[in-house]
Design an enzyme around this catalytic site. Sequence first.
Site, PDB file in Angstrom:
ATOM      1  N   GLY A 278       0.710  -1.121  -0.020  1.00 27.83           N
ATOM      2  CA  GLY A 278       0.092   0.096  -0.006  1.00 27.83           C
ATOM      3  C   GLY A 278       0.837   1.204  -0.031  1.00 27.83           C
ATOM      4  N   SER A 279       0.370   2.204   0.735  1.00 27.76           N
ATOM      5  CA  SER A 279       1.104   3.780   0.683  1.00 27.76           C
ATOM      6  C   SER A 279       2.636   3.519   0.995  1.00 27.76           C
ATOM      7  CB  SER A 279       0.223   4.513   1.622  1.00 27.76           C
ATOM      8  OG  SER A 279      -1.020   4.567   1.356  1.00 27.76           O
TER       9      SER A 279
END
Lengths: 581, 132
Positions: A278-279
């Site tokens: 993810g981020s």
Amino acid sequence: MSWPGLDASLAAPDPALARGRRRIVLVGVLFALLFAGLGLRLLHLAPEERTAEAAPEPPLAEPVRRRPDLVDRRGELLATDVPVPALAADPAQIADPGRTAERLARILGGIDPAVLERRLVKAKEAGRRFAWIAHRIAPSAELAVLEAGLPGVFLRTSEHRVYPKGSAASHLLGFVDIDNRGLAGVEHALDYGRLAALRDAREVALSIDLRVQAALRDELGRAFREFRAIGACGLVLDVRTGELLGLVSLPDFDPNAGGTARPEQRKNRCTGGSYELGSLFKVLSHAAALDSGRVRVGQRFEIPAALRIGRHTIRDVHPARRPYTAAEIFSHSSNIGTAQMVFAAGGAEPLRSMLGRLGLFERAPIELLEVARPQVQKAWPDVVTATVSFGHGIAVSPLRFAEAVASLVGDGTLVRATLLELPESTPLQPGPRVASRRTVEDLRWMMWLTVADGTAKKAAVPGYLVGGKTGTADKAGRGGYRRGAVLASFVGVFPLDAPRYLVLAVIDEPKASAASGGTRYGGKVAAPVVGSVIARIGPLLGVPPSDPAVESRFRERWLAMRPTAATDTGGPRFAAVDARR
Amino acid sequence: MSSQAAIALGAAALFAAMTVFELKRVVHERERELAALERAIAAERARIRILRADLAWLTRPERIATQARQLGLEPARIDRLVRAEDLPDATALLFAGRSLVVELDAGKLFELRFKPFRSREPATNRGGAVRP
């Protein structure tokens, strides 16, 4: 000289007689010498027999090879062999396996005589001259076996692998089977992997620092329990040398009883698992965008409420209500902004090239054998480029990711993680350059901003300049992303004025709790772990407090770039940073 | 050859035999001693290995953490960490342990040792805070 017996009968000496006498004497001397020789030979033989009367060595080769001791970088003993009494048999010499088995079972306890008998009979029929009865017996049993005097049964000294630090570094060290063969971790690599050259060394010094390892395990374990996660991975990496100072995967196990560990305990989530992070990946995509030279840190991007690419729509968790600079896109972790940045930088090409340079499409070359292969899409249409830019549609091991971040924020040259201690005398050989100095500086600053005034305020540590990036990734399940299952993570680097250590925490499927304010965000779940770890290991590792001048410089840069009050519509509030410091 | 010579020869042979026997015995004795020593060394080594493992077991992180709690110890804090050059008596510390060789009037060489200088003013940074 006179011979009275002979002289009495013969008055006059006869020359023939005299000659005869001389011959007799000569023969006498010869015989004396002969007997002396025989006597000597006898004496020569006699003590020889005495040495031979020592216990006949059973026809067995040493079955257990000693393993090298494993120590941490400070010489703390992590794994060693201790000699233990063991019981073996030469089946050919056992006349009555049934009786032998029965008596041994009575002495040793916990052994089924029928099973042992069957084993002995089978070994005997197979013509084998060696069979283990017990790899380890109690010292009291040793005496009892001796007293029983069973033919064909031998006491031997066996090597038993012990891990005195218990579960402190279970996944790193791994464990061995009953014959002292490595089954996981470094132990496995020593027998079958890249460490095989060190198999006969007396001692192998690992890169880890037990104090760091323990602090990491402690803090990660706290979050693991607090958020009732299904797994967690934490690691501490020396950004300059690539040495791993700590690596923890939870749940873990006690290597002293490694065989009883369940599969989920054995799994090394840091190296053996691939995750869509993810981020966290924005560290890499921002580096790619900035390094392309087509995007600047201060450049503003319009952030629409949703970004449509073909049939797909990308949204942000916290929608922006004004244009963000690249730095704000990073510190507020905007998916839409990141995708737009990457497109502005040229799309798939720069991103792919950066990830390729960082080695994210290959397995991490760490010394362990439990290393997952990254999962990467073959084709990169726009939608894949966009999702990869914020860490979806690409799964890598946390270790591989940590290496990539270390390469970028260290000095822009490739860093390869290692589990072996590098002797201080070895000069560091910088790897190939992956990002320009300017990109490195920009990235450090954006990571600082994320902690100072972004999603990772909980990772701040008074005294150190800490930078990082949070990640809260939806977990993929069958046919799409699973609702409510996330991977909360944080990658932190300190001290930012001269990055030395990287700390990564990944928490798999945390459940919201009061400690995180009812959320499961990486900034609330994983960032505090990294903050606590840094606060504990910084002083231990002798990292001096950060230079306040660097922080002021960072802050000034931010003040010069941050949006004016007129355009600020509820975005970052910088006053909070000043108030806390 | 005279019979005296023969007897001397015999005696010499006997003496040689006895010497060889004695040597042999001594060597065997030594060998036994050596073997015993080697066994003792091996046993001692084994004990050392077990003791090292024991020591490592007794200093395992969980045990240390428990004991540290009982003793009221806590992790070192970064604000307790001070650069040597920021200490008020940094210069004194810098020269502590060094020495200066001086030549006396009499021509003798004399070694002067620097002593850490004790500041006369009361220490203001007891709490570990760094004085600017």
